[in-house]
Design an enzyme around this catalytic site. Structure first.
Site, PDB file in Angstrom:
ATOM      1  N   GLU A 104      -0.617  -8.536   5.174  1.00 17.90           N
ATOM      2  CA  GLU A 104      -0.295  -8.596   6.612  1.00 17.90           C
ATOM      3  C   GLU A 104      -1.548  -8.548   7.484  1.00 17.90           C
ATOM      4  O   GLU A 104      -1.481  -8.815   8.677  1.00 17.90           O
ATOM      5  CB  GLU A 104       0.691  -7.472   6.984  1.00 17.90           C
TER       6      GLU A 104
ATOM      7  N   CYS B 144       0.838  -1.206   0.000  1.00 15.33           N
ATOM      8  CA  CYS B 144       0.000   0.000   0.000  1.00 15.33           C
ATOM      9  C   CYS B 144       0.873   1.255   0.000  1.00 15.33           C
ATOM     10  O   CYS B 144       1.506   1.552  -0.982  1.00 15.33           O
ATOM     11  CB  CYS B 144      -0.969  -0.036   1.188  1.00 15.33           C
TER      12      CYS B 144
ATOM     13  N   HIS C 193      -3.474  -5.767   1.323  1.00 15.36           N
ATOM     14  CA  HIS C 193      -2.726  -5.942   2.569  1.00 15.36           C
ATOM     15  C   HIS C 193      -2.619  -7.389   3.037  1.00 15.36           C
ATOM     16  O   HIS C 193      -3.422  -7.824   3.860  1.00 15.36           O
ATOM     17  CB  HIS C 193      -3.405  -5.128   3.673  1.00 15.36           C
TER      18      HIS C 193
END
Lengths: 226, 81
Positions: A198, A87, A196
């Site tokens: 994560e 991002c 994302h």
């Protein structure tokens, strides 16, 4: 000794703790890095996490790109150190010219937050080897400036060299050219993507899936086997 | 102190949804006859010392490396006063 994965915190970074946690869950030693330090604390790989570094006031990632830590990261990335930009991290990598193209405001001008399906197009980068080519994964996506653009020549080059690493499936959430969600450099050590991974490493949170963990297990496997 | 202006605009081939949003609002607000709008950025730099060739060269470099992203944007440097 296990691999050390560094995660940089800039003023305005939001997802550094999740990235550190993802590195730990994958079995790595997570190391916090500070944007004003040139020292990378002997990490083996670096994650530039999501957020709004320096408020994105000039352009997303434009100010962070000139921080002291980035001087070292740019140098090391060119020498082959694995770097993952997620991002805002992806935006910083394009501003630093470690990846081609640029990130612009979403074509519909809205901030977007959704669970996003992606196709893994390149499973040979440092960060994607635990996936298979063509695999479909679902991870959260949240951004304001997620529209990937590059000129036709660069886009054709990326396609021809297999450097489109991820493509949006079902929905193109931001107007990215050719549905590009993520790309890699020619060497495959620098990868950037808007969604994302994560945030999808534990069943309790995010999409409820752990589709994002593969990024961190990929890099760990690469570093430990190296 | 002299003022130097750096105007930054998205390259013509790059979609500008902000400009489009403004353009679409115009007829609604009663402003007719505007075929297209593109939105850019203007930086006003108050320069210490003389704006000579060396100073302008530095400002050009600043615009090229930082104020504009030349992958997607064009810029113009103008001395105002």
């Amino acid at each position: 000794m296990t691999a050390r994965i560094g995660v940089v915190t800039f003023p305005g970074t939001l997802d550094d703790q999740d990235a550190l946690r993802a590195a730990r869950l994958a079995g790595a030693e997570p190391v916090s890095l500070w944007h004003r330090d040139k020292d990378l604390k002997q990490v083996d790989a670096v994650v530039l996490a999501g957020g709004f570094s320096y408020g994105d006031y000039l352009r997303a990632g434009a100010i962070s790109r000139f921080s002291p830590v980035m001087e070292t990261i740019i140098e090391q990335a060119k020498a082959g150190m694995p770097v993952l930009g997620i991002c805002n991290g992806f935006q910083i990598l394009t501003e630093a010219h470690l990846l081609p193209g640029a990130m612009l405001r979403n074509n519909h001008l809205h901030f977007i937050c959704r669970d996003q399906k992606l196709r893994v197009e390149n499973a040979e980068t440092a960060w994607t080897s635990d996936y298979t080519e063509g695999q479909e994964i679902e991870v959260p996506l949240k951004n304001m400036d997620g529209r990937y653009v590059a000129d036709e020549r660069v886009l054709d080059e990326l396609e021809a060299e297999g450097r489109v690493a991820f493509r949006y499936l079902d929905v193109n959430p931001n107007g990215s050219l050719r549905d590009i969600a993520g790309i890699t450099n020619a060497a495959g050590n620098v990868v950037g993507l808007m969604p994302h991974p994560e945030h999808a490493v534990e069943p309790l949170v995010g999409t409820g899936k752990t589709d994002g963990l593969g990024f961190f297990t990929s890099i760990l496997k690469k570093l430990v086997n190296a | 102190m002299a003022r130097v202006v750096v105007d930054v605009m998205l390259k013509p081939e790059i979609l500008d949804p902000q400009g489009q949003a403004v353009q679409r609002a115009l007829p609604r607000l009663g402003f007719a006859g505007i075929a297209d709008v593109r939105q850019g950025k203007r930086f006003e730099l108050e320069v210490e010392g003389p704006v000579d060739d060396a100073a302008l060269a530095r400002i050009h470099e600043m615009a090229e490396t930082f104020l504009a992203n030349t992958v997607i944007e064009d810029f113009i440097v103008k001395v105002e006063s």
